[in-house]
Design a protein around this motif. Structure first.
Motif, PDB file in Angstrom:
ATOM      1  N   TYR A  74       0.823  -1.210   0.000  1.00 20.64           N
ATOM      2  CA  TYR A  74       0.000   0.000   0.000  1.00 20.64           C
ATOM      3  C   TYR A  74       0.860   1.263   0.000  1.00 20.64           C
ATOM      4  O   TYR A  74       1.831   1.358   0.756  1.00 20.64           O
ATOM      5  CB  TYR A  74      -0.891   0.047   1.247  1.00 20.64           C
ATOM      6  N   ASN A  99      -0.075   5.141   0.668  1.00 21.47           N
ATOM      7  CA  ASN A  99      -1.192   5.956   1.117  1.00 21.47           C
ATOM      8  C   ASN A  99      -1.097   7.415   0.683  1.00 21.47           C
ATOM      9  O   ASN A  99      -0.140   7.838   0.052  1.00 21.47           O
ATOM     10  CB  ASN A  99      -1.355   5.821   2.629  1.00 21.47           C
ATOM     11  N   TYR A 131      -2.638  -1.252  -3.763  1.00 19.43           N
ATOM     12  CA  TYR A 131      -3.337   0.022  -3.613  1.00 19.43           C
ATOM     13  C   TYR A 131      -2.354   1.185  -3.659  1.00 19.43           C
ATOM     14  O   TYR A 131      -1.324   1.171  -2.986  1.00 19.43           O
ATOM     15  CB  TYR A 131      -4.080   0.060  -2.272  1.00 19.43           C
ATOM     16  N   HIS A 171      -2.969   5.340  -3.384  1.00 17.83           N
ATOM     17  CA  HIS A 171      -3.928   6.431  -3.224  1.00 17.83           C
ATOM     18  C   HIS A 171      -3.772   7.409  -4.381  1.00 17.83           C
ATOM     19  O   HIS A 171      -2.666   7.634  -4.883  1.00 17.83           O
ATOM     20  CB  HIS A 171      -3.684   7.148  -1.886  1.00 17.83           C
ATOM     21  N   VAL A 212      -5.887  -1.821 -10.695  1.00 23.71           N
ATOM     22  CA  VAL A 212      -5.512  -1.577  -9.304  1.00 23.71           C
ATOM     23  C   VAL A 212      -5.314  -0.100  -8.990  1.00 23.71           C
ATOM     24  O   VAL A 212      -5.694   0.367  -7.932  1.00 23.71           O
ATOM     25  CB  VAL A 212      -4.242  -2.377  -8.930  1.00 23.71           C
ATOM     26  N   TRP A 213      -4.736   0.654  -9.917  1.00 25.94           N
ATOM     27  CA  TRP A 213      -4.442   2.049  -9.593  1.00 25.94           C
ATOM     28  C   TRP A 213      -4.705   3.005 -10.743  1.00 25.94           C
ATOM     29  O   TRP A 213      -3.822   3.674 -11.238  1.00 25.94           O
ATOM     30  CB  TRP A 213      -3.042   2.223  -9.034  1.00 25.94           C
TER      31      TRP A 213
END
Length: 154
Positions: free
Chosen positions: A79, A81, A102, A104, A129-130
């Motif tokens: 991840y 963020n 992930y 952001h 996914v992104w």
């Protein structure tokens, strides 16, 4: 180049621990498992390797690292963020693992010089996914294991 090697027994870095640190060009995070929010915010880091033992890169961990040019995230990082690498104006290349699930949407916001993203996964994974993770960037290419995607493809 000024670097810092953490003692082997250090497993976590608290929030703001190295924020606004000058003359810290690189740091060895080999035994670290957890870093806090804004832990390196505004520091002078130039290169960075994040080991797979750090699964989550927290919010603003490397925000405003204006000298950061290259970042390598090893396999098992999952991840990235909010604003983790935002405003890293010198960032030109980043290496992302296939384990990434992930990112952001503001993780790399305003990193206008980020032109080469090396992803150890497929083009389909990037799209699924992104999809909005690279908003706020200029012209870039994502180099995947099965070919390249550029900013017009997303």
């Amino acid at each position: 180049m000024y670097g810092f090697v953490l003692p082997d027994h250090i497993r976590s870095i608290d929030s703001f621990s190295f924020a606004y640190t000058t003359n810290l060009k690189t740091i060895n995070l080999k035994n670290v498992r957890l870093i806090g929010e804004s832990s390196f915010n505004g520091s002078d880091l130039e290169t960075l390797t994040i080991p797979g033992s750090i699964e989550v890169i927290p919010a603003e961990a490397f925000n405003r690292c204006e000298n950061l040019k290259k970042v390598v995230l090893e396999e098992d990082v999952e991840y990235i963020n909010d604003s983790a690498f935002m405003n890293c104006s010198a960032l030109k290349e980043i290496y992302l693992p296939s384990t990434l699930v992930y990112i952001h949407e503001y993780s790399f916001y305003n990193d206008r010089h980020l032109s080469d993203i090396y992803y150890n996964g497929t083009k389909e994974a990037v799209i699924n996914v992104w999809p909005e993770a690279m908003d706020g960037l200029g012209n870039y290419t994502i180099h995947c294991t099965d070919g390249d995607l550029d900013y017009l493809d997303l």
